[in-house]
Write an enzyme that holds these catalytic residues in place. Structure first.
Site, short mmCIF file in Angstrom:
data_model
loop_
_atom_site.label_atom_id
_atom_site.label_comp_id
_atom_site.label_asym_id
_atom_site.label_seq_id
_atom_site.Cartn_x
_atom_site.Cartn_y
_atom_site.Cartn_z
N GLU A 1 0.81 -1.23 0.00
CA GLU A 1 0.00 0.00 0.00
C GLU A 1 0.84 1.27 0.00
O GLU A 1 0.77 2.08 0.92
CB GLU A 1 -0.96 0.00 1.19
CG GLU A 1 -1.94 -1.14 1.17
CD GLU A 1 -3.01 -1.03 2.25
OE1 GLU A 1 -2.89 -0.17 3.12
OE2 GLU A 1 -3.97 -1.82 2.20
N GLU B 1 -5.27 -8.60 0.82
CA GLU B 1 -5.98 -8.25 2.05
C GLU B 1 -7.45 -8.04 1.75
O GLU B 1 -7.81 -7.50 0.70
CB GLU B 1 -5.43 -6.95 2.68
CG GLU B 1 -4.10 -7.10 3.34
CD GLU B 1 -3.61 -5.82 4.01
OE1 GLU B 1 -4.44 -5.03 4.50
OE2 GLU B 1 -2.38 -5.63 4.04
C1 BG6 Z 1 -4.31 -2.05 5.38
C2 BG6 Z 1 -2.96 -2.38 5.93
O1 BG6 Z 1 -4.30 -0.70 5.09
O2 BG6 Z 1 -5.43 -2.19 6.18
C3 BG6 Z 1 -3.00 -3.19 7.22
O3 BG6 Z 1 -2.15 -2.98 4.97
C4 BG6 Z 1 -4.09 -2.65 8.10
O4 BG6 Z 1 -1.73 -3.14 7.80
C5 BG6 Z 1 -5.42 -2.90 7.39
O5 BG6 Z 1 -4.12 -3.13 9.39
C6 BG6 Z 1 -6.63 -2.50 8.17
O6 BG6 Z 1 -6.57 -1.15 8.51
P1 BG6 Z 1 -6.90 -0.64 9.95
O7 BG6 Z 1 -6.67 0.82 9.91
O8 BG6 Z 1 -8.32 -0.98 10.20
O9 BG6 Z 1 -5.97 -1.38 10.85
#
Ligand code: BG6
Length: 481
Positions: free
Chosen positions: A170, A381
């Site tokens: 990201e 993800e």
């Molecule tokens: C992504 C990242 O942006 O989203 C992760 O790669 C992150 O590291 C995930 O934890 C979820 O985001 P958040 O802000 O809810 O933890």
């Protein structure tokens, strides 16, 4: 479009789950590790939720065998994790820390012994602090050689066993949070510096990818991009244009560079007009456009879609901080004056952190990537951040997470049936972990970790209902949802 019949998930589909070093490992000063920019940033008052940090995180560094055991129980085919640069090179460059190399070597061997494919993220935001101090990290071209040297060290150490590599996680998120919104290190608010650092990030990414391809390592490599497709709030051409602005500025601006080595003209012109365009040297273009710099797949981190509308240049809405309170309905309007601003989408439900829940958006993301870039997609993800309750009997009934994931798996199935090549799905996340800005209570895992902001408690692991649901999904290769 509706299909008469859905295509099956590919036989070797990588059903998996994911994590990142800073969010799980802890042991921040053990094993010869150097400090990262996050080790320092979390100590600035007010930067993270209730001052939470990853000093201990979920103690994966000491409990990785137990975690891998649980992955095997769930039947995971793949596990995506990141390597902490400062464990391999405590100073960012120079002498290798053999203890750090061994930690990941052991983890990789353990995964393989359990038939789990390791998917390695080279950089998930935890830059060695030494490089920030030495030359301001991503703002200096010196980082290109250091990043390639670090990546090369990993390819040489683990390339015989690791077949999937994610270069940068990201880039759009860590650059914008780091240099526009000051909500990640190095806490700057300067668009010119953001675009300059981001361009250097692109060069480092291209150089590492080129090195990998030129040296014939067996495997696939690509960056993971946080893509939130943009919808116009309605059919008003002004709002449709705003949605196109948002796609150009927030998505093509990164993905075009990965796939084609060039920036979209629309954004480039806008940057020149604003006086914030990064300097692009002829040798930069050569590197970015080199066929060896092309990724083998597009890594997609998908959480939500954005709905936007027109935003005037004069007195338009600017960038706002995210909802980190977990109180639904507290997110602020956010945008770029003259380009777009956020709008409500009455068709979508939201999470407690005001993220839009939109499984169809995942299908749209996959189709758009397919038609614009013609690359296979690895979904690196996707998941739901929610409050979970640990019952007295140590069960966690997260039916909301099962529902969320089920609908997203259906969307992937539809996209595959549309003709998109999807090679895997590593959900966020396997165990609960630290959310960078939201503490420990915004949980994503299949496995509950018994700790919170106040106390590390016993850090015990308890599979949630979603764990057993996913196990069934994997066992039936996505047939039984
Ligand atoms: C992504 C990242 O942006 O989203 C992760 O790669 C992150 O590291 C995930 O934890 C979820 O985001 P958040 O802000 O809810 O933890």
């Amino acid at each position: 479009m509706e299909h008469k019949q859905l295509k099956a998930f590919p036989k070797d589909f990588l059903w998996g789950s994911a994590s990142a070093a800073y969010q799980i490992e802890g042991a921040y000063r053990e094993g010869g590790k150097g400090l990262s920019v996050w080790d320092k940033f979390v100590r600035i008052p007010g930067k993270t939720y209730e001052g939470t940090n990853g000093d201990v995180a979920v103690d994966h560094y000491h409990r990785y065998q137990e975690d891998v055991e649980l992955m095997a129980k769930a039947g995971l085919k793949a596990y995506r994790f990141s390597i902490a640069w400062s464990r391999i090179f405590p100073e960012g460059n120079g002498k290798v820390n053999e203890e750090g190399v061994k930690f990941y070597d052991d983890l990789i061997n353990d995964l393989i012994a359990h038939n789990i494919e390791p998917v390695v993220t080279i950089y998930h935001w935890d830059l060695p602090q030494a490089l920030q101090d030495a030359y301001q990290g991503w703002e200096s071209r010196k980082i290109i050689d250091d990043f390639v040297n670090y990546a090369k060290t990993l390819f040489e150490a683990y390339g015989d066993r690791v077949k999937y590599w994610v270069t940068l996680n990201e880039q759009n998120v860590f650059m914008q949070h780091g240099y526009l919104m000051a909500s990640h290190p190095p806490a700057v608010t300067d668009p010119k510096r953001m675009y300059a650092a981001n361009h250097i990030g692109n060069l480092a990414n291209a150089a590492a990818t080129k090195y990998f391809h030129e040296h014939h390592f067996q495997g696939k490599i690509g960056a993971s991009f946080a893509y939130s497709p943009n919808y116009a709030v309605d059919a008003d051409p002004e709002n449709q244009l705003a949605a196109d602005n948002a796609e150009q500025m927030n998505a093509y601006y990164w993905m075009d560079v990965y796939a084609y080595g060039r920036y979209p003209d629309v954004v480039r012109q806008w940057q020149i007009e604003q006086g914030i365009a990064p300097e692009i040297k002829p040798e930069d273009t050569e590197l970015l456009e080199d066929p060896h710099s092309r990724p083998d797949f597009m890594g997609l981190n998908y959480y939500q879609t954005n709905t936007v509308q027109a935003n005037p240049l004069k007195d338009g809405v600017g960038l706002a901080a995210e909802n980190t309170s977990g109180k639904k309905g507290t997110a602020q309007e956010s945008g770029i004056p003259g380009a777009f601003k956020s709008a409500e989408n009455e068709h979508l439900q939201k999470t407690d952190w005001d993220w839009n829940i939109d499984p169809i958006g995942l299908r749209i993301a996959l189709r758009r990537i397919n038609s614009r870039y013609h690359l296979p997609v690895l979904i690196t993800e996707n998941g739901l951040g929610a409050f979970d309750t640990l019952e007295a009997d140590h069960e966690i009934h997260d039916d909301y997470r099962i529902h969320f994931l089920r609908e997203h798996v259906k969307a992937i199935h539809d996209a595959i049936s549309d003709g998109v090549q999807v090679i895997g799905y590593t959900t966020w996340s396997f165990t609960d972990l630290l959310s960078w800005l939201n503490g420990y209570r915004k949980r994503y895992g299949f496995v509950y970790v018994n700790r919170d902001e106040e106390s590390e408690k016993d850090l015990a692991r308890y599979p949630k209902d979603s764990f057993y649901w996913y196990k069934q999904v994997i066992a039936t290769n996505g047939e039984d949802l």
